[in-house]
Design an enzyme around this catalytic site. Structure first.
Site, PDB file in Angstrom:
ATOM      1  N   SER A   1       0.899  -1.089   0.030  1.00 32.83           N
ATOM      2  CA  SER A   1       0.119   0.008   0.066  1.00 32.83           C
ATOM      3  C   SER A   1       0.862   1.320   0.113  1.00 32.83           C
ATOM      4  CB  SER A   1      -1.078  -0.001   1.241  1.00 32.83           C
ATOM      5  OG  SER A   1      -1.886   0.930   1.087  1.00 32.83           O
TER       6      SER A   1
ATOM      7  N   HIS B   1      -8.085  -4.539  -0.971  1.00 38.55           N
ATOM      8  CA  HIS B   1      -6.755  -3.858  -0.698  1.00 38.55           C
ATOM      9  C   HIS B   1      -6.123  -4.803   0.272  1.00 38.55           C
ATOM     10  CE1 HIS B   1      -4.641  -0.329  -1.210  1.00 38.55           C
ATOM     11  NE2 HIS B   1      -3.956  -0.311   0.261  1.00 38.55           N
TER      12      HIS B   1
ATOM     13  N   ASP C   1     -10.125  -3.830  -5.179  1.00 36.32           N
ATOM     14  CA  ASP C   1      -9.434  -2.974  -4.370  1.00 36.32           C
ATOM     15  C   ASP C   1     -10.437  -1.453  -4.306  1.00 36.32           C
ATOM     16  OD1 ASP C   1      -7.869  -0.777  -3.251  1.00 36.32           O
ATOM     17  OD2 ASP C   1      -6.007  -2.093  -3.731  1.00 36.32           O
TER      18      ASP C   1
HETATM   19  C1  MLT Z   1      -1.416   5.785  -0.004  1.00 33.31           C
HETATM   20  O1  MLT Z   1      -1.922   6.848   0.531  1.00 33.31           O
HETATM   21  O2  MLT Z   1      -0.220   5.673  -0.409  1.00 33.31           O
HETATM   22  C2  MLT Z   1      -2.370   4.968  -0.564  1.00 33.31           C
HETATM   23  O3  MLT Z   1      -3.669   5.854  -0.627  1.00 33.31           O
HETATM   24  C3  MLT Z   1      -2.529   3.732   0.088  1.00 33.31           C
HETATM   25  C4  MLT Z   1      -2.690   3.966   1.541  1.00 33.31           C
HETATM   26  O4  MLT Z   1      -1.806   4.331   2.353  1.00 33.31           O
HETATM   27  O5  MLT Z   1      -3.974   3.790   1.925  1.00 33.31           O
END
Ligand code: MLT
Length: 201
Positions: free
Chosen positions: A105, A186, A155
Site C-alpha cells: 500500500s 486492498h 480494491d
Molecule cells: C497511499 O496513501 O499511499 C495510498 O492511498 C494507500 C494507503 O496508504 O492507503
C-alpha cells in the site's frame, strides 16, 4: 538497532547469497508489521524495515497525502530521496548489497517512487497494492530490475486502470515486470504470500 536516519528493525541474513529485503509498511503500520511476511516469504534473507516518518493523525506513512489516493507530490519526491539516502546509510552500516523492496500500500507507493526517482537504491521491488505515485514521470533506467506487482481486482482504493498504468510505466522504463491481479480487495491474502515466495525464490 543502529542509530541511522530512520527508526528501523534489522535482521541479518542467515543464508549467504540472498539480497536483503527492504520492508515498507502501509499507512498506520510500523517497522514490525512486515517482519513476519518477510520471514515467511524469504527465509534466511536479511530484513531491513524502516518506519515511515510522516504522521497522519498518529498513523505512520512514508509520504504526505492530501486525500486518499491524492498525494502531496513534492513530499513524495522529498521522502523518496530521504528513504534512498537511508538505504545507502544502512548498506554501509550493515554491509549490504542493494535491497529488494517489499512494500504494501503506502509502502509500495514509496517503493514505486524510489524506482522512478532513485533507481540505484533498489535491486528490484515487490509492490503489493501499488498505484502511480507521481503525475509527472521521471525518466528512469530500470533495465535489469525485476518488479512484481500484485493488485486486487476489488480494491476500493486503486482503480485497475491505475495499477495497469504503473505496470506499463515500469515496463517501458526497462523493468522486468510481472503484474498479477487477484480476486480480492486492498488487504493481503495467502495468494499474495504464495506469489511473493515464488517470485523471490
Ligand atoms: C497511499 O496513501 O499511499 C495510498 O492511498 C494507500 C494507503 O496508504 O492507503
Amino acid at each position: 538497532m543502529t542509530e541511522l536516519s530512520f527508526l528501523h528493525r534489522y535482521e541479518p541474513a542467515t543464508q549467504p547469497g540472498r539480497p536483503p529485503l527492504l520492508l515498507l509498511h502501509g499507512t498506520g503500520g510500523d517497522e514490525n508489521d512486515l517482519i513476519p511476511l518477510g520471514r515467511m516469504a524469504a527465509p534466511g534473507f536479511a530484513l531491513l524495515s524502516p518506519r515511515g516518518k510522516v504522521l497522519e493523525g498518529g498513523a505512520a506513512r512514508f509520504f504526505r497525502r492530501l486525500a486518499e489516493g491524492v498525494f502531496d507530490e513534492a513530499d513524495v519526491r522529498f521522502r523518496a530521496n530521504e528513504l534512498a539516502d537511508f538505504i545507502a546509510e544502512a548498506r554501509e552500516a550493515y554491509g549490504l548489497e542493494a535491497p529488494v523492496a517489499v512494500g504494501f500500500s503506502n509502502g509500495a507507493n514509496i517503493a514505486a517512487a524510489m524506482l522512478l526517482l532513485r533507481p540505484e537504491a533498489l535491486a528490484g521491488a515487490a509492490l503489493l497494492r501499488a498505484m502511480v505515485p507521481l503525475s509527472e514521470q521521471p525518466r528512469a533506467d530500470l533495465s535489469g530490475k525485476r518488479v512484481l506487482m500484485i493488485s486486487g481486482a476489488m480494491d476500493p482504493i486503486i482503480p485497475a486502470e491505475n495499477s495497469a498504468r504503473l505496470a506499463a510505466l515500469l515496463a517501458s522504463s526497462g523493468a522486468d515486470v510481472q503484474h498479477e491481479t487477484l480476486p480480492t480487495g486492498h488487504g493481503l491474502s495467502q495468494t499474495d504470500l504464495a506469489l511473493l515466495l515464488k517470485w523471490l525464490a
